[in-house]
Enzyme design. Sequence first.
Site, PDB file in Angstrom:
ATOM      1  N   ASP A  91      45.803  39.572  37.424  1.00  0.00           N
ATOM      2  CA  ASP A  91      44.885  38.441  37.237  1.00  0.00           C
ATOM      3  C   ASP A  91      45.499  37.270  36.479  1.00  0.00           C
ATOM      4  O   ASP A  91      46.474  37.412  35.744  1.00  0.00           O
ATOM      5  CB  ASP A  91      43.618  38.912  36.515  1.00  0.00           C
ATOM      6  CG  ASP A  91      43.920  39.552  35.161  1.00  0.00           C
ATOM      7  OD1 ASP A  91      44.900  40.317  35.061  1.00  0.00           O
ATOM      8  OD2 ASP A  91      43.191  39.285  34.196  1.00  0.00           O
ATOM      9  N   GLU A 149      42.902  42.253  33.754  1.00  0.00           N
ATOM     10  CA  GLU A 149      43.371  42.661  32.424  1.00  0.00           C
ATOM     11  C   GLU A 149      42.885  41.705  31.343  1.00  0.00           C
ATOM     12  O   GLU A 149      42.608  42.111  30.223  1.00  0.00           O
ATOM     13  CB  GLU A 149      44.902  42.766  32.401  1.00  0.00           C
ATOM     14  CG  GLU A 149      45.460  43.389  31.126  1.00  0.00           C
ATOM     15  CD  GLU A 149      45.456  42.451  29.927  1.00  0.00           C
ATOM     16  OE1 GLU A 149      45.119  42.907  28.817  1.00  0.00           O
ATOM     17  OE2 GLU A 149      45.762  41.253  30.089  1.00  0.00           O
ATOM     18  N   GLU A 150      42.828  40.419  31.684  1.00  0.00           N
ATOM     19  CA  GLU A 150      42.449  39.407  30.674  1.00  0.00           C
ATOM     20  C   GLU A 150      40.975  39.515  30.297  1.00  0.00           C
ATOM     21  O   GLU A 150      40.484  38.768  29.473  1.00  0.00           O
ATOM     22  CB  GLU A 150      42.740  37.993  31.203  1.00  0.00           C
ATOM     23  CG  GLU A 150      44.200  37.724  31.535  1.00  0.00           C
ATOM     24  CD  GLU A 150      45.091  37.596  30.308  1.00  0.00           C
ATOM     25  OE1 GLU A 150      44.578  37.702  29.181  1.00  0.00           O
ATOM     26  OE2 GLU A 150      46.300  37.391  30.491  1.00  0.00           O
TER      27      GLU A 150
HETATM   28 NI    NI Z   1      49.139  39.479  29.775  1.00  0.00          NI
END
Ligand code: NI
Length: 405
Positions: A91, A149-150
């Site tokens: 992402d 992930e963010e």
């Molecule tokens: Ni990262």
Amino acid sequence: MVNTLPTSRRAVQDSLRPAVQALQTELVTWRRQFHQHPELGFREVNTAAVVTEQLRAWGYEPQTGIAQTGVVATLSSGRPGPVLALRADMDALPIQELNTVPYRSRIDGVMHACGHDGHTAILLGVARYLAAHRESFAGTVKLIFQPAEEGPGGAKPMIEAGVLEHPKVDAILGLHLWNDLPLGAVGVKSGPLMAASDFFDITIQGRGGHGAKPQQTIDALVIAAQVVTVLQTLVARQMDPLEPVVVTVGQFQAGTARNVIADNATLGGTIRYFNPALAPQLPERLETLVAGICAAQGAHYRLDYRHLYPPVINAPELAALVREVAQVVVETPSGMVPNCQTMGGEDMAFFLQEVPGCYFFLGSANPDLALTYPHHHPCFDFDETALGLGVEMFIRCIEHYCQPC
Ligand code: NI
């Protein structure tokens, strides 16, 4: 770009380095393609489609749509051995890119400003190499392309969807390109590498009124200001000084005019720590401070506290394996950063709660090319030589770990 890093004799002598160098053009092409078309968490539709199409072209039968946009590909060597998973995140971030490179983001307000485009390209490079070199390992390799992930986090829903089962994963590895380290350096640590990441929102309800008549009001702004400063004592006066904890208040909203006492105030912040035992204590201690300040001045409060990601904790045996491999891949004087740690968070942590593994940093900054901007900066970019090094790190880890049983 030519890789001019000093390398060990072993790395030069075997055939892996040239095979990986032969992938460099493709690695850069994939990375730039992802970079031009960044997608936010759980919307990595095109990225996942490119990954899937490539994997199929090399003979994989990837599973798609896992945790919305995740992709998993499994490759068996045909020989009994362990199951090793490798994980990459796909992402991008809600940032407007300010770079002027030809491969800059074509999507307004969205940018790969953390290097996840590189992580996805590296894992594709590994997939390509392994498909043509099944003889190089025993057992099974599972490639996990993860969304979001963010935030809000794609690792947990992927685990819940069963990506660590069928076949059951014995160990997992992951890497982050890292502009805090020079190109080619490898940062690895046994135990906690990255911090737990908690978030909180506090609303303080006072009683607004005329700026000249404080006796008729309960000033939410002044109370919130006290909360901001007193929260620092949570670290400075309540925690063991040998126990790293960070409290940051990053948001403060209050007031509407110069001559109006604020009716309410809102604060938003984050707490970071390595020790999982602190997880239940911190919200309690925070609330005690907020409640005390508010009670003393007649205000009410609402606290919303969330544990987002646990700490990233590496297993000693896998950290040792990564360290050993890094010594083969890179031999710059500063090549190994043995006790690398950051209070940044990563949802790789959820995988590492389930199976032993190691997450590590691969240096990607290059001052000679002005590639030194920090992660999440609108001018972030990295030295793409690191892509090949990432592939080589992973392949050598596979070769070490995936021995016949
Ligand atoms: Ni990262």
